[in-house]
Write a protein that holds these residues in place. Structure first.
Motif, PDB file in Angstrom:
ATOM      1  N   ALA A   1      29.291  30.478 -21.492  1.00 54.91           N
ATOM      2  CA  ALA A   1      30.495  29.812 -22.281  1.00 54.91           C
ATOM      3  C   ALA A   1      29.967  29.576 -23.666  1.00 54.91           C
ATOM      4  CB  ALA A   1      31.029  28.471 -21.552  1.00 54.91           C
ATOM      5  N   VAL A   2      28.523  29.556 -23.838  1.00 50.53           N
ATOM      6  CA  VAL A   2      28.035  29.087 -25.320  1.00 50.53           C
ATOM      7  C   VAL A   2      28.150  30.156 -26.180  1.00 50.53           C
ATOM      8  CG1 VAL A   2      25.806  28.472 -26.373  1.00 50.53           C
ATOM      9  CG2 VAL A   2      26.427  27.254 -24.313  1.00 50.53           C
ATOM     10  N   LYS A   3      29.103  30.204 -27.248  1.00 50.40           N
ATOM     11  CA  LYS A   3      29.353  31.091 -28.119  1.00 50.40           C
ATOM     12  C   LYS A   3      28.312  31.278 -29.294  1.00 50.40           C
ATOM     13  CE  LYS A   3      32.896  32.166 -25.835  1.00 50.40           C
ATOM     14  NZ  LYS A   3      32.666  33.065 -24.728  1.00 50.40           N
ATOM     15  N   LEU A   4      27.764  29.966 -29.665  1.00 46.16           N
ATOM     16  CA  LEU A   4      26.929  29.819 -30.874  1.00 46.16           C
ATOM     17  C   LEU A   4      25.823  28.710 -30.652  1.00 46.16           C
ATOM     18  CD1 LEU A   4      26.347  30.199 -33.777  1.00 46.16           C
ATOM     19  CD2 LEU A   4      28.215  28.488 -34.173  1.00 46.16           C
ATOM     20  N   TRP A   5      24.721  28.861 -30.931  1.00 42.83           N
ATOM     21  CA  TRP A   5      23.499  27.962 -30.805  1.00 42.83           C
ATOM     22  C   TRP A   5      22.620  28.231 -32.088  1.00 42.83           C
ATOM     23  CZ3 TRP A   5      19.010  27.588 -26.840  1.00 42.83           C
ATOM     24  CH2 TRP A   5      18.534  26.353 -26.836  1.00 42.83           C
ATOM     25  N   LEU A   6      22.630  27.318 -32.875  1.00 45.43           N
ATOM     26  CA  LEU A   6      21.634  27.289 -34.068  1.00 45.43           C
ATOM     27  C   LEU A   6      20.735  26.225 -33.939  1.00 45.43           C
ATOM     28  CD1 LEU A   6      24.451  27.796 -37.032  1.00 45.43           C
ATOM     29  CD2 LEU A   6      23.154  29.907 -35.745  1.00 45.43           C
ATOM     30  N   ARG A   7      19.502  26.907 -33.905  1.00 47.42           N
ATOM     31  CA  ARG A   7      18.322  25.763 -33.818  1.00 47.42           C
ATOM     32  C   ARG A   7      17.656  25.805 -35.204  1.00 47.42           C
ATOM     33  NH1 ARG A   7      14.934  27.048 -28.304  1.00 47.42           N
ATOM     34  NH2 ARG A   7      13.616  25.802 -29.756  1.00 47.42           N
ATOM     35  N   SER A   8      17.158  24.635 -35.576  1.00 53.52           N
ATOM     36  CA  SER A   8      16.299  24.516 -36.768  1.00 53.52           C
ATOM     37  C   SER A   8      14.740  25.079 -36.597  1.00 53.52           C
ATOM     38  CB  SER A   8      16.483  23.189 -37.491  1.00 53.52           C
ATOM     39  OG  SER A   8      15.898  22.351 -36.529  1.00 53.52           O
ATOM     40  N   ASP A   9      14.298  25.227 -35.560  1.00 54.22           N
ATOM     41  CA  ASP A   9      13.256  25.459 -35.108  1.00 54.22           C
ATOM     42  C   ASP A   9      12.757  26.903 -34.741  1.00 54.22           C
ATOM     43  OD1 ASP A   9      14.246  25.537 -32.663  1.00 54.22           O
ATOM     44  OD2 ASP A   9      12.622  24.219 -31.778  1.00 54.22           O
ATOM     45  N   THR A  10      13.724  27.776 -35.031  1.00 54.93           N
ATOM     46  CA  THR A  10      13.690  29.344 -34.729  1.00 54.93           C
ATOM     47  C   THR A  10      14.844  29.964 -35.365  1.00 54.93           C
ATOM     48  OG1 THR A  10      13.271  30.944 -32.976  1.00 54.93           O
ATOM     49  CG2 THR A  10      14.845  29.188 -32.392  1.00 54.93           C
ATOM     50  N   GLY A  11      14.699  31.296 -35.533  1.00 54.60           N
ATOM     51  CA  GLY A  11      15.738  32.176 -36.182  1.00 54.60           C
ATOM     52  C   GLY A  11      15.980  32.137 -37.675  1.00 54.60           C
ATOM     53  N   ILE A  12      15.178  31.169 -38.166  1.00 55.42           N
ATOM     54  CA  ILE A  12      15.453  30.983 -39.770  1.00 55.42           C
ATOM     55  C   ILE A  12      14.650  31.967 -40.617  1.00 55.42           C
ATOM     56  CG2 ILE A  12      15.047  29.297 -41.558  1.00 55.42           C
ATOM     57  CD1 ILE A  12      16.681  27.741 -39.729  1.00 55.42           C
TER      58      ILE A  12
END
Length: 195
Positions: free
Chosen positions: A10-21
């Protein structure tokens, strides 16, 4: 501490400040923020003048993004995906700013959010809704780190700060949007998040 998290479908979006930047090589301005949910709903801004700043070791050794309150935003495309609930860890620069600030745009109402609305500190939001909700002034100072949680379902719109109920109403019409602008609260772009 290294933790592996398995996300529910069900998670549609997950923005983490420690990865994927992805940042500008010289100044750490964020041009792209990769969605960690696996759904490819990445946040981006191709205009370097309007990109938030990535700051390493900002909170207990963890990085954060800093929106300048002037023109920083990240846009996220969703196709026809409906977002129904969001959790944000955030901190405004001022608890009661002299001018109103926005948070995001994801709702039918062109006035999508105040976070907060000037010196009276009211929070207004239209997340996932066709209605602009006034939640009043929170007890928690907005210039301290906190968790903002909002839920938009048929006949329910609820907001919490640090798990405590801030506002709820059992009347709600869902908004099925195809974009989310993070860091700006109005379509005209005149209320930017500062924090």
């Amino acid at each position: 501490l290294d933790i592996t998290v398995t996300l529910p479908s069900a998670v549609k979006l997950w923005l983490r400040s420690d990865t994927g930047i992805l940042t500008n090589q010289n100044y750490n301005f964020v041009s792209s923020w990769a969605d960690q949910s696996g759904n490819g709903h990445n946040a981006a801004n191709g205009n370097s003048a309007g990109q938030p700043l990535w700051i390493s070791n900002a909170v207990n050794g963890h990085p954060t993004l800093r929106f300048d309150g002037t023109n920083d935003l990240l846009s996220i495309g969703f196709g026809t995906t409906n977002l129904r609930e969001a959790f944000l860890v955030l901190k405004a620069r001022a608890d009661a700013p002299t001018s109103s600030r926005g948070l995001w745009q994801f709702g039918l109402n062109s006035n999508n959010s105040y976070y907060p609305k000037g010196t009276n500190r009211e929070i207004w939001d239209a997340f996932g809704s066709t209605t602009f909700h006034n939640m009043g002034s929170p007890k928690k100072p907005l210039d301290e780190y906190h968790i903002y949680n909002v839920l938009s379902e048929t006949n329910e719109w609820t907001a919490r700060i640090n798990g405590y109920l801030q506002y709820t109403i059992n009347i709600n019409n869902l908004f099925a949007g195809n974009f989310l602008n993070l860091g700006v609260g109005f379509v005209g772009g005149d209320k930017y998040f500062d924090g």
